[in-house]
Design an enzyme around this catalytic site. Structure first.
Site, short mmCIF file in Angstrom:
data_model
loop_
_atom_site.label_atom_id
_atom_site.label_comp_id
_atom_site.label_asym_id
_atom_site.label_seq_id
_atom_site.Cartn_x
_atom_site.Cartn_y
_atom_site.Cartn_z
N GLU A 95 8.81 62.37 93.67
CA GLU A 95 9.05 61.17 92.90
C GLU A 95 10.44 61.18 92.30
O GLU A 95 11.01 62.24 92.04
CB GLU A 95 8.00 61.07 91.79
CG GLU A 95 6.66 60.70 92.36
CD GLU A 95 5.51 61.26 91.55
OE1 GLU A 95 4.51 60.57 91.43
OE2 GLU A 95 5.61 62.39 91.07
N CYS A 108 16.47 60.12 87.64
CA CYS A 108 15.87 61.45 87.51
C CYS A 108 15.41 61.86 88.90
O CYS A 108 14.54 61.21 89.49
CB CYS A 108 14.70 61.34 86.53
SG CYS A 108 13.77 62.85 86.34
N CYS A 115 6.29 72.84 92.34
CA CYS A 115 7.10 73.90 91.71
C CYS A 115 6.24 75.14 91.59
O CYS A 115 5.04 75.06 91.34
CB CYS A 115 7.57 73.44 90.32
SG CYS A 115 8.59 74.68 89.48
N CYS A 119 4.72 76.30 84.43
CA CYS A 119 4.80 76.14 82.98
C CYS A 119 3.51 75.48 82.52
O CYS A 119 2.97 74.60 83.21
CB CYS A 119 6.03 75.32 82.60
SG CYS A 119 7.56 76.10 83.16
N CYS A 122 3.07 71.43 82.35
CA CYS A 122 3.77 70.62 83.36
C CYS A 122 2.88 70.27 84.55
O CYS A 122 2.29 71.17 85.17
CB CYS A 122 5.02 71.37 83.83
SG CYS A 122 5.87 70.52 85.18
N GLY A 164 10.23 70.02 90.46
CA GLY A 164 10.83 71.24 90.99
C GLY A 164 11.83 71.92 90.08
O GLY A 164 12.31 71.34 89.12
N GLU A 165 12.13 73.16 90.42
CA GLU A 165 13.12 73.95 89.67
C GLU A 165 14.41 73.99 90.50
O GLU A 165 14.47 74.66 91.54
CB GLU A 165 12.55 75.37 89.43
CG GLU A 165 13.56 76.39 88.94
CD GLU A 165 14.42 75.92 87.76
OE1 GLU A 165 13.85 75.50 86.73
OE2 GLU A 165 15.66 75.96 87.86
N SER A 196 18.69 70.57 84.85
CA SER A 196 17.77 71.18 83.89
C SER A 196 17.07 72.35 84.56
O SER A 196 16.52 72.22 85.64
CB SER A 196 16.74 70.15 83.43
OG SER A 196 15.74 70.76 82.65
N SER A 218 15.33 74.45 79.56
CA SER A 218 13.97 74.18 79.06
C SER A 218 13.53 75.38 78.25
O SER A 218 12.90 76.30 78.77
CB SER A 218 13.03 73.96 80.25
OG SER A 218 13.36 72.77 80.89
N LEU A 219 13.83 75.36 76.97
CA LEU A 219 13.57 76.54 76.13
C LEU A 219 12.12 76.53 75.64
O LEU A 219 11.37 77.47 75.88
CB LEU A 219 14.56 76.54 74.95
CG LEU A 219 14.68 77.89 74.25
CD1 LEU A 219 15.29 78.93 75.16
CD2 LEU A 219 15.49 77.74 72.97
N HIS A 220 11.76 75.51 74.89
CA HIS A 220 10.37 75.25 74.48
C HIS A 220 9.74 76.24 73.51
O HIS A 220 8.64 76.00 73.02
CB HIS A 220 9.45 75.09 75.69
CG HIS A 220 9.92 74.09 76.70
ND1 HIS A 220 10.42 72.85 76.35
CD2 HIS A 220 10.00 74.13 78.06
CE1 HIS A 220 10.76 72.19 77.44
NE2 HIS A 220 10.53 72.94 78.49
N ASN A 296 4.10 64.82 77.12
CA ASN A 296 3.41 63.76 77.84
C ASN A 296 2.13 64.33 78.44
O ASN A 296 2.19 65.22 79.28
CB ASN A 296 4.29 63.22 78.97
CG ASN A 296 5.51 62.53 78.43
OD1 ASN A 296 5.42 61.66 77.57
ND2 ASN A 296 6.68 62.97 78.88
N CYS A 339 8.70 62.53 81.75
CA CYS A 339 8.89 63.93 82.12
C CYS A 339 7.58 64.67 82.27
O CYS A 339 6.70 64.53 81.44
CB CYS A 339 9.63 64.68 81.02
SG CYS A 339 11.24 64.05 80.76
N1 SAH Z 1 12.19 72.58 86.47
C1 SAH Z 1 13.19 72.12 85.61
C2 SAH Z 1 13.45 70.64 85.70
C3 SAH Z 1 12.28 69.71 85.84
S1 SAH Z 1 11.26 69.49 84.45
C4 SAH Z 1 12.91 72.52 84.18
O1 SAH Z 1 11.83 73.02 83.92
O2 SAH Z 1 13.81 72.41 83.36
C5 SAH Z 1 12.24 68.47 83.37
C6 SAH Z 1 11.89 68.64 81.89
O3 SAH Z 1 10.60 68.08 81.59
C7 SAH Z 1 11.83 70.08 81.45
O4 SAH Z 1 12.44 70.28 80.21
C8 SAH Z 1 10.36 70.32 81.36
O5 SAH Z 1 10.06 71.41 80.57
C9 SAH Z 1 9.88 69.01 80.79
N2 SAH Z 1 8.45 68.78 80.94
C10 SAH Z 1 7.64 69.24 81.90
N3 SAH Z 1 6.38 68.82 81.69
C11 SAH Z 1 6.39 68.06 80.58
C12 SAH Z 1 5.41 67.31 79.87
N4 SAH Z 1 4.14 67.25 80.28
N5 SAH Z 1 5.79 66.62 78.77
C13 SAH Z 1 7.08 66.64 78.37
N6 SAH Z 1 8.05 67.34 78.99
C14 SAH Z 1 7.72 68.03 80.09
FE1 SF4 Z 2 8.58 73.87 87.30
FE2 SF4 Z 2 10.14 72.75 85.41
FE3 SF4 Z 2 7.53 72.13 85.62
FE4 SF4 Z 2 8.23 74.53 84.74
S1 SF4 Z 2 8.66 72.57 83.75
S2 SF4 Z 2 6.63 74.10 86.25
S3 SF4 Z 2 10.03 74.94 85.99
S4 SF4 Z 2 9.11 71.69 87.13
#
Ligand code: SAH
Ligand code: SF4
Length: 362
Positions: A95, A108, A115, A119, A122, A164-165, A196, A218-220, A296, A339
């Site tokens: 997408e 985007c 991926c 995480c 995600c 994806g990463e 990212s 993506s620190l979190h 989300n 996201c």
């Molecule tokens: N794989 C890469 C880029 C894609 S994800 C990464 O992890 O950075 C893009 C962003 O969306 C990242 O910061 C990710 O952590 C965040 N993200 C993933 N799932 C999410 C969700 N359910 N709600 C909000 N942000 C999310």
């Molecule tokens: Fe992959 Fe980024 Fe989702 Fe983590 S947040 S599973 S690295 S797409």
């Protein structure tokens, strides 16, 4: 269907196109012409490239093609966001999301179908990895966004925040970025492209030498214990390796450049004042700004979005410590285009649609 025997020129950098053209016995400057036909005029047909000789056009027709991926569906959200479902030649779906704002139009893009990194919050991670995208599939996304519908304004910003990463597909992602930056192609400025990553340290260390773009991490979580849970790649590349890699990335850049720290706000998990304090300490030596992302939700995931009060408290604390802190507005929520929602319900719905079509055919 992409003709596998022919080279798909959509995925070529200008340098690669020059070598290709030279191998056909033609002058290298022809590559510039073809490159701008493809990426600036949106032309997919060699026969329409009127400044090429007819013999070159014939040669190109026999050995090459220009083939973007297929748009399977486009869903629009009331806020103007468009979510494209793209079908790859292998049958996988990815997408991309077009997000119009006042002064920019951001695309985007996805770098992989699925991926591998899992995480905990995600949707793409929950799906697992199908495969990495090729350069024509990544560049093809920007091509489609600009040329698929002539009535839409061109994209001004690209973020690698789709599926994806990107740093598990570094070669194809950086080559695609080279084309995004190329003045004879899309000519985007390096400040308008953001990659990212979840924190693949060796690749972050390499990235600065490969291409000049903005980096988001993506620190979190502000400590290893929590980050190990939320972003499992942290077990391999913990914070004591990640933070120096980010500092290093900024070393040869202008003093105005900084890292964007992404921090998803998960109710009761990482959103307390204590977490904010810990985060400030962790980031003390890093030039950065912080982007808080309200989680989300998606079906089957136990996390909940932090309350507005908790997000505001977190933001205000960071701001009081002089961190530029923004809260990401959730765009395209209605179409699961926000996201981390990519690959959610829509994909199932579409798969269902295919099934229906098949039944009808029988
Ligand atoms: N794989 C890469 C880029 C894609 S994800 C990464 O992890 O950075 C893009 C962003 O969306 C990242 O910061 C990710 O952590 C965040 N993200 C993933 N799932 C999410 C969700 N359910 N709600 C909000 N942000 C999310
Ligand atoms: Fe992959 Fe980024 Fe989702 Fe983590 S947040 S599973 S690295 S797409």
């Amino acid at each position: 269907m992409i003709d596998q025997a022919k080279a798909n020129l959509l995925g070529f950098t200008r340098g690669e196109l020059e070598s290709f053209i030279k191998n056909l016995g033609e002058k290298p400057f022809r590559a510039n012409q073809i490159f701008s036909w493809i990426h600036q005029k949106g032309c997919l047909d060699f026969n329409l490239m009127t400044d090429l000789s007819s013999s070159l056009r014939e040669k190109l027709n026999s050995v090459a093609t220009i083939q973007p991926p297929m748009v399977e569906d486009i869903i629009s959200s009331p806020d103007g966001t468009l979510k494209y479902l793209i079908k790859l030649d292998s049958g996988s779906f990815v997408e991309m999301v077009r997000i119009p704002e006042k002064r920019r139009i951001t695309l985007c893009v996805s770098s992989q179908a699925g991926c591998a990194l899992q995480c905990s919050f995600c949707a793409t991670g929950a799906q697992g990895l199908e495969r990495s995208l090729t350069t024509d599939e990544i560049i093809g996304q920007l091509w489609l966004a600009n040329f698929h519908d002539a009535s839409l304004t061109s994209i001004t910003n690209v973020v690698f925040m789709g599926m994806g990463e990107p740093l598990q597909n570094t070669k194809n992602v950086t080559q695609s970025i080279e084309v995004f930056l190329d003045q004879r192609a899309y000519g985007l400025s390096k400040r308008r492209i953001t990659l990212s990553t979840s924190g693949i340290v060796p690749e972050i260390n390499r990235l600065g030498n490969l291409v000049d773009v903005s980096l988001a991490i993506s620190l979190h979580a502000p400590n290893n214990t929590l980050r190990d849970e939320l972003v499992p790649i942290n077990k391999k590349y913990p914070l004591e390796q990640l933070i120096p890699a980010l500092q290093n990335f900024l070393k040869n850049k202008s003093s105005r450049s900084s890292i964007t720290v992404e921090y998803v706000m998960l109710d009761g998990i990482n959103d307390s004042l204590e977490h904010a304090k810990e985060l400030v300490k962790l980031l003390a030596q890093l030039r950065c700004k912080v982007n808080l992302i309200p989680f989300n939700s998606f079906e089957g995931n136990p996390h909940k979005r932090s309350a507005k009060d908790a997000i505001d408290r977190f933001k205000n604390y960071l701001a009081s410590k002089q961190y530029i802190t923004t809260i990401r507005t959730t765009r395209g929520d209605e179409v699961d285009g926000a996201c981390g929602q990519l690959s959610g319900h829509l994909l199932n719905a579409i798969k269902g649609k295919h099934r229906k079509i098949k039944i009808q055919e029988i």
